[in-house]
Design a protein around this motif. Sequence first.
Motif, PDB file in Angstrom:
ATOM      1  N   GLY A 240      69.337  22.359  32.270  1.00  0.00           N
ATOM      2  CA  GLY A 240      70.699  22.870  32.270  1.00  0.00           C
ATOM      3  C   GLY A 240      70.756  24.375  32.305  1.00  0.00           C
ATOM      4  O   GLY A 240      71.619  24.972  32.965  1.00  0.00           O
ATOM      5  N   GLY A 241      69.842  25.025  31.582  1.00  0.00           N
ATOM      6  CA  GLY A 241      69.783  26.475  31.598  1.00  0.00           C
ATOM      7  C   GLY A 241      69.360  27.002  32.964  1.00  0.00           C
ATOM      8  O   GLY A 241      69.915  27.990  33.463  1.00  0.00           O
ATOM      9  N   ILE A 242      68.380  26.345  33.568  1.00  0.00           N
ATOM     10  CA  ILE A 242      67.949  26.718  34.921  1.00  0.00           C
ATOM     11  C   ILE A 242      69.116  26.579  35.890  1.00  0.00           C
ATOM     12  O   ILE A 242      69.360  27.440  36.741  1.00  0.00           O
ATOM     13  CB  ILE A 242      66.764  25.833  35.374  1.00  0.00           C
ATOM     14  N   SER A 243      69.862  25.494  35.758  1.00  0.00           N
ATOM     15  CA  SER A 243      70.980  25.211  36.661  1.00  0.00           C
ATOM     16  C   SER A 243      72.069  26.273  36.542  1.00  0.00           C
ATOM     17  O   SER A 243      72.636  26.715  37.549  1.00  0.00           O
ATOM     18  CB  SER A 243      71.562  23.833  36.349  1.00  0.00           C
ATOM     19  N   ALA A 244      72.369  26.672  35.310  1.00  0.00           N
ATOM     20  CA  ALA A 244      73.383  27.708  35.097  1.00  0.00           C
ATOM     21  C   ALA A 244      72.941  29.032  35.726  1.00  0.00           C
ATOM     22  O   ALA A 244      73.753  29.747  36.337  1.00  0.00           O
ATOM     23  CB  ALA A 244      73.634  27.885  33.600  1.00  0.00           C
ATOM     24  N   TRP A 245      71.674  29.360  35.574  1.00  0.00           N
ATOM     25  CA  TRP A 245      71.113  30.585  36.154  1.00  0.00           C
ATOM     26  C   TRP A 245      71.208  30.551  37.676  1.00  0.00           C
ATOM     27  O   TRP A 245      71.666  31.517  38.310  1.00  0.00           O
ATOM     28  CB  TRP A 245      69.666  30.718  35.692  1.00  0.00           C
ATOM     29  N   GLU A 246      70.787  29.435  38.285  1.00  0.00           N
ATOM     30  CA  GLU A 246      70.819  29.334  39.747  1.00  0.00           C
ATOM     31  C   GLU A 246      72.248  29.415  40.272  1.00  0.00           C
ATOM     32  O   GLU A 246      72.509  30.057  41.302  1.00  0.00           O
ATOM     33  CB  GLU A 246      70.150  28.036  40.192  1.00  0.00           C
ATOM     34  N   ALA A 247      73.187  28.775  39.577  1.00  0.00           N
ATOM     35  CA  ALA A 247      74.589  28.850  39.986  1.00  0.00           C
ATOM     36  C   ALA A 247      75.085  30.284  39.898  1.00  0.00           C
ATOM     37  O   ALA A 247      75.825  30.767  40.775  1.00  0.00           O
ATOM     38  CB  ALA A 247      75.441  27.928  39.125  1.00  0.00           C
ATOM     39  N   LEU A 249      73.301  33.005  40.203  1.00  0.00           N
ATOM     40  CA  LEU A 249      72.708  33.773  41.303  1.00  0.00           C
ATOM     41  C   LEU A 249      73.538  33.619  42.575  1.00  0.00           C
ATOM     42  O   LEU A 249      73.771  34.589  43.304  1.00  0.00           O
ATOM     43  CB  LEU A 249      71.266  33.314  41.553  1.00  0.00           C
ATOM     44  N   ARG A 250      74.011  32.407  42.836  1.00  0.00           N
ATOM     45  CA  ARG A 250      74.840  32.176  44.025  1.00  0.00           C
ATOM     46  C   ARG A 250      76.200  32.859  43.882  1.00  0.00           C
ATOM     47  O   ARG A 250      76.740  33.405  44.839  1.00  0.00           O
ATOM     48  CB  ARG A 250      75.015  30.677  44.268  1.00  0.00           C
ATOM     49  N   LEU A 251      76.763  32.791  42.684  1.00  0.00           N
ATOM     50  CA  LEU A 251      78.048  33.443  42.449  1.00  0.00           C
ATOM     51  C   LEU A 251      77.938  34.956  42.620  1.00  0.00           C
ATOM     52  O   LEU A 251      78.839  35.608  43.154  1.00  0.00           O
ATOM     53  CB  LEU A 251      78.549  33.098  41.043  1.00  0.00           C
ATOM     54  N   ARG A 252      76.819  35.518  42.173  1.00  0.00           N
ATOM     55  CA  ARG A 252      76.603  36.953  42.354  1.00  0.00           C
ATOM     56  C   ARG A 252      76.514  37.305  43.835  1.00  0.00           C
ATOM     57  O   ARG A 252      77.107  38.297  44.282  1.00  0.00           O
ATOM     58  CB  ARG A 252      75.333  37.397  41.629  1.00  0.00           C
ATOM     59  N   ALA A 253      75.805  36.485  44.594  1.00  0.00           N
ATOM     60  CA  ALA A 253      75.671  36.728  46.024  1.00  0.00           C
ATOM     61  C   ALA A 253      77.003  36.546  46.752  1.00  0.00           C
ATOM     62  O   ALA A 253      77.263  37.202  47.771  1.00  0.00           O
ATOM     63  CB  ALA A 253      74.613  35.790  46.614  1.00  0.00           C
ATOM     64  N   ASP A 254      77.863  35.669  46.224  1.00  0.00           N
ATOM     65  CA  ASP A 254      79.192  35.466  46.797  1.00  0.00           C
ATOM     66  C   ASP A 254      79.983  36.767  46.764  1.00  0.00           C
ATOM     67  O   ASP A 254      80.702  37.110  47.713  1.00  0.00           O
ATOM     68  CB  ASP A 254      79.917  34.356  46.005  1.00  0.00           C
ATOM     69  N   GLY A 255      79.861  37.512  45.660  1.00  0.00           N
ATOM     70  CA  GLY A 255      80.471  38.829  45.570  1.00  0.00           C
ATOM     71  C   GLY A 255      81.830  38.898  44.918  1.00  0.00           C
ATOM     72  O   GLY A 255      82.338  39.990  44.642  1.00  0.00           O
ATOM     73  N   ARG A 256      82.441  37.743  44.638  1.00  0.00           N
ATOM     74  CA  ARG A 256      83.812  37.744  44.086  1.00  0.00           C
ATOM     75  C   ARG A 256      83.857  37.495  42.583  1.00  0.00           C
ATOM     76  O   ARG A 256      84.936  37.523  41.990  1.00  0.00           O
ATOM     77  CB  ARG A 256      84.643  36.651  44.778  1.00  0.00           C
ATOM     78  N   PHE A 257      82.691  37.262  41.960  1.00  0.00           N
ATOM     79  CA  PHE A 257      82.694  36.824  40.566  1.00  0.00           C
ATOM     80  C   PHE A 257      81.909  37.740  39.636  1.00  0.00           C
ATOM     81  O   PHE A 257      81.615  37.382  38.507  1.00  0.00           O
ATOM     82  CB  PHE A 257      82.146  35.396  40.477  1.00  0.00           C
ATOM     83  N   GLY A 258      81.574  38.943  40.103  1.00  0.00           N
ATOM     84  CA  GLY A 258      80.847  39.892  39.285  1.00  0.00           C
ATOM     85  C   GLY A 258      79.398  40.024  39.696  1.00  0.00           C
ATOM     86  O   GLY A 258      78.853  39.180  40.419  1.00  0.00           O
TER      87      GLY A 258
END
Length: 419
Positions: A240-247, A249-258
């Motif tokens: 679960g911790g790995i999953s939160a981290w990977e998600a 990373l994608r949100l960061r790359a998206d650029g709209r969420f910080g």
Amino acid sequence: MIAMGRFILKCLKCGREYGQEYRLTCEDDDSLLRAEYFEKRLELRDQPGIGRFHSWLPIQEELTTEAGPVTYKSEALARELGLSNLYIGFSGYWPEKGAFIKTCSFKELEAHPTMQLLKESGGKAIVLASAGNTGRAFAHASALTGPDVYIVVPDSGIPKLWIPEEPTDSIHLISMTPGNDYTDAINLAGRIAKLPGMVPEGGAKNVARREGMGTVMLDAAVNIGRMPDHYFQAVGSGTGGISAWEAALRLRADGRFGSGLPKLQLAQNLPFVPMYNAWQAGRREIIPEIDMKDAKKQIEETYATVLTNRAPPYSVIGGLYDALVDTDGIMYAVTKEEALEAKALFEALEGIDILPPSAVAVASLLKAVEAGNVGKDDTILLNIAGGGFKRLKEDFTLFQVEPEVTVRDSDVPLEDLKI
């Protein structure tokens, strides 16, 4: 083999790429594979539950299940702890909040995309080990979708194997006698998975499982409007911790969420805390003689038994150690007494019952506040990974899944299982 078109799988160690398929490992090494999606921005679908996040799920068809995480801003618990931006990521049954996970655990978020990927890949039967919650989620998904599932559980997990509908012939439960634990179940399931026609579920190696759990972080970011500063969860395998981290990373790359990754603040339940011990010692490797001495005895004494995994994906490339390093994470060790006190506090203030792993997570948040590991105005996501069991029983008749066979150890001759 399913059609190309939505993502590739990439080995985190050697960089080798694979097409869209049901694959657990790289052919060249044992590091985790990670999905790289062609949709780089999270575009929400007009689907209920987890299906909203189809952009970043490793399946072709959109899921239509009601099951999905729900994020809401805490008032009562936040006020009690002096926090102004505490958000609850709730995975369970709480229809008044729009939460419809009928197995009351975020393990169901793993089961639906995994079973869908199995169907799209042409697989017929999936094999998994469980301490209880994962098995329940996959049994429920099997009853709804049809593919056969073979579930191996230690004796302590049998009471957790209920589902909110009558069990179907596609569910095959294999129990192990007292004295066996989750890791023994993993070993037996691994042997069964090598039989013709069987596909191993894969645990943390299963990208579909990780992406399903990662929707807790996605839902929070969408609802809050940004990624949280801190992420709290209890962990047994650490997936679960790995999953939160990977998600994240994608949100960061998206650029709209910080641009800042949430600090992972994760907890294990004493006395069985191998990842906590290794992390406190600054080690990538778990040393069994040091970090989980008398493991089986410790596991028997653990309150949240589903948090006991003797072979967690901690050391592997892309595993929990790397996630903690990348997010400047913290780990906590929580006693049974602390978990029970936290459970009572949460239920009294928030108004919903929670499962033992969630109680451990709440206790870790209490510890963090006391230690000054969070600021009062920080944005915090508390993952309540299971809850609403008492609420579910008001609306549904629950059916116990009965074992087809009970075995004494993981070395049992496979012909004795009559699979």
